[in-house]
Design a protein around this motif. Sequence first.
Motif, short mmCIF file in Angstrom:
data_model
loop_
_atom_site.label_atom_id
_atom_site.label_comp_id
_atom_site.label_asym_id
_atom_site.label_seq_id
_atom_site.Cartn_x
_atom_site.Cartn_y
_atom_site.Cartn_z
N GLY A 175 14.64 0.06 -10.21
CA GLY A 175 13.54 -0.88 -10.11
C GLY A 175 13.94 -2.14 -9.35
N GLU A 176 15.16 -2.61 -9.61
CA GLU A 176 15.64 -3.79 -8.88
C GLU A 176 15.78 -3.48 -7.39
OE1 GLU A 176 19.24 -5.02 -10.81
OE2 GLU A 176 18.20 -5.62 -12.64
N LYS A 177 16.28 -2.28 -7.07
CA LYS A 177 16.40 -1.89 -5.67
C LYS A 177 15.02 -1.79 -5.01
CE LYS A 177 20.68 0.78 -6.08
NZ LYS A 177 21.25 2.13 -6.01
N VAL A 178 14.07 -1.18 -5.74
CA VAL A 178 12.72 -1.05 -5.20
C VAL A 178 12.10 -2.43 -5.01
CG1 VAL A 178 10.38 -0.27 -5.82
CG2 VAL A 178 12.32 1.27 -6.09
N ASP A 179 12.34 -3.32 -5.95
CA ASP A 179 11.81 -4.68 -5.85
C ASP A 179 12.40 -5.39 -4.62
OD1 ASP A 179 10.26 -6.88 -6.80
OD2 ASP A 179 12.09 -7.77 -7.60
N ALA A 180 13.71 -5.26 -4.43
CA ALA A 180 14.36 -5.89 -3.27
C ALA A 180 13.82 -5.29 -1.98
CB ALA A 180 15.88 -5.70 -3.35
N ARG A 181 13.67 -3.96 -1.96
CA ARG A 181 13.14 -3.30 -0.76
C ARG A 181 11.69 -3.72 -0.52
NH1 ARG A 181 14.17 -2.07 4.11
NH2 ARG A 181 13.19 -0.17 4.83
N GLY A 182 10.93 -3.89 -1.58
CA GLY A 182 9.56 -4.34 -1.46
C GLY A 182 9.49 -5.74 -0.87
N ARG A 183 10.40 -6.61 -1.29
CA ARG A 183 10.44 -7.96 -0.70
C ARG A 183 10.77 -7.89 0.78
NH1 ARG A 183 13.85 -9.57 -5.35
NH2 ARG A 183 12.38 -10.10 -6.98
N GLN A 184 11.71 -7.01 1.15
CA GLN A 184 12.04 -6.84 2.56
C GLN A 184 10.82 -6.35 3.34
OE1 GLN A 184 15.30 -4.10 2.59
NE2 GLN A 184 16.86 -5.68 2.35
N LEU A 185 10.10 -5.40 2.76
CA LEU A 185 8.92 -4.86 3.44
C LEU A 185 7.85 -5.94 3.59
CD1 LEU A 185 8.64 -1.32 1.83
CD2 LEU A 185 9.32 -1.88 4.17
N VAL A 186 7.70 -6.78 2.58
CA VAL A 186 6.72 -7.87 2.68
C VAL A 186 7.12 -8.84 3.78
CG1 VAL A 186 5.84 -9.90 1.46
CG2 VAL A 186 5.87 -7.69 0.31
N ASP A 187 8.42 -9.15 3.85
CA ASP A 187 8.90 -10.04 4.91
C ASP A 187 8.68 -9.41 6.28
OD1 ASP A 187 9.67 -11.84 2.99
OD2 ASP A 187 11.80 -11.26 3.01
N GLU A 188 8.98 -8.11 6.39
CA GLU A 188 8.76 -7.40 7.66
C GLU A 188 7.27 -7.39 8.01
OE1 GLU A 188 10.94 -5.91 9.83
OE2 GLU A 188 12.62 -6.70 8.65
N GLY A 189 6.43 -7.21 7.01
CA GLY A 189 4.99 -7.22 7.24
C GLY A 189 4.51 -8.57 7.75
N ARG A 190 5.04 -9.64 7.18
CA ARG A 190 4.67 -10.98 7.64
C ARG A 190 5.10 -11.18 9.09
NH1 ARG A 190 6.54 -13.58 2.13
NH2 ARG A 190 4.58 -13.37 0.98
N LEU A 191 6.33 -10.72 9.40
CA LEU A 191 6.83 -10.83 10.77
C LEU A 191 5.95 -10.02 11.72
CD1 LEU A 191 9.06 -11.94 12.62
CD2 LEU A 191 10.37 -9.87 12.11
N MET A 192 5.58 -8.82 11.31
CA MET A 192 4.71 -7.99 12.15
C MET A 192 3.34 -8.65 12.33
SD MET A 192 5.64 -4.18 10.69
CE MET A 192 4.34 -3.38 11.58
N GLN A 193 2.86 -9.30 11.30
CA GLN A 193 1.58 -9.99 11.40
C GLN A 193 1.67 -11.15 12.40
OE1 GLN A 193 0.31 -11.68 7.68
NE2 GLN A 193 -1.85 -11.67 8.28
N GLU A 194 2.78 -11.88 12.33
CA GLU A 194 2.96 -12.98 13.29
C GLU A 194 3.04 -12.44 14.72
OE1 GLU A 194 6.40 -15.29 12.26
OE2 GLU A 194 5.68 -15.62 10.21
N ARG A 195 3.78 -11.35 14.91
CA ARG A 195 3.90 -10.76 16.24
C ARG A 195 2.55 -10.22 16.71
NH1 ARG A 195 9.61 -9.99 16.80
NH2 ARG A 195 10.31 -12.06 16.20
N ALA A 196 1.80 -9.64 15.80
CA ALA A 196 0.47 -9.13 16.16
C ALA A 196 -0.43 -10.28 16.61
CB ALA A 196 -0.15 -8.39 14.98
N ARG A 197 -0.33 -11.43 15.95
CA ARG A 197 -1.12 -12.59 16.38
C ARG A 197 -0.71 -13.02 17.78
NH1 ARG A 197 -0.22 -15.42 10.96
NH2 ARG A 197 -1.88 -14.54 9.72
#
Length: 169
Positions: free
Chosen positions: A91-113
Amino acid sequence: MNLVAPLLIPPKLLLRALDDLHTIATVAQDTSRRLDRLEATLDEALALGHRIESIGGDLLGMAGRMDRRAVAMLNLGERIDARADAVLALGEKVDARGRQLVDEGRLMQERAREVTDRAGELVEALPLLERALGLAMPLEGAVERLGRVADRLPGGRAAAGRGKPRDDA
């Protein structure tokens, strides 16, 4: 034995002896009844003891089964605890990976803008480019002729082909 000797015993003493014999016989009878009752009570106590012993054996058997089940439950609890630790770690690994995915998603959103902004700029510049192409198309033949003339001039491409090195080559 002398038959006359009992007759010589005083009657009071004889009555007393007979009374004592009667008391002894009564006590013996009473004692016999009491012994019978005591024997019956002891038989009941013995039967009760056997039942208690049987119940005790059953209780020991149940206690043994309960003990085995308790040990099995403890083992199962330990296995569950170990698996719970593994699940928590996962669960801790999944949580950490989820945070990474959220960060990547934010970066992708900025790039998409940024891409959207650039695309908007290109759309705005498209009419200007179309007008520039519209102006350049009729001049294409003139530009080619002018280029051929420039090649023939001294220092042009044709002159460089004859042995002169050019600076832009």
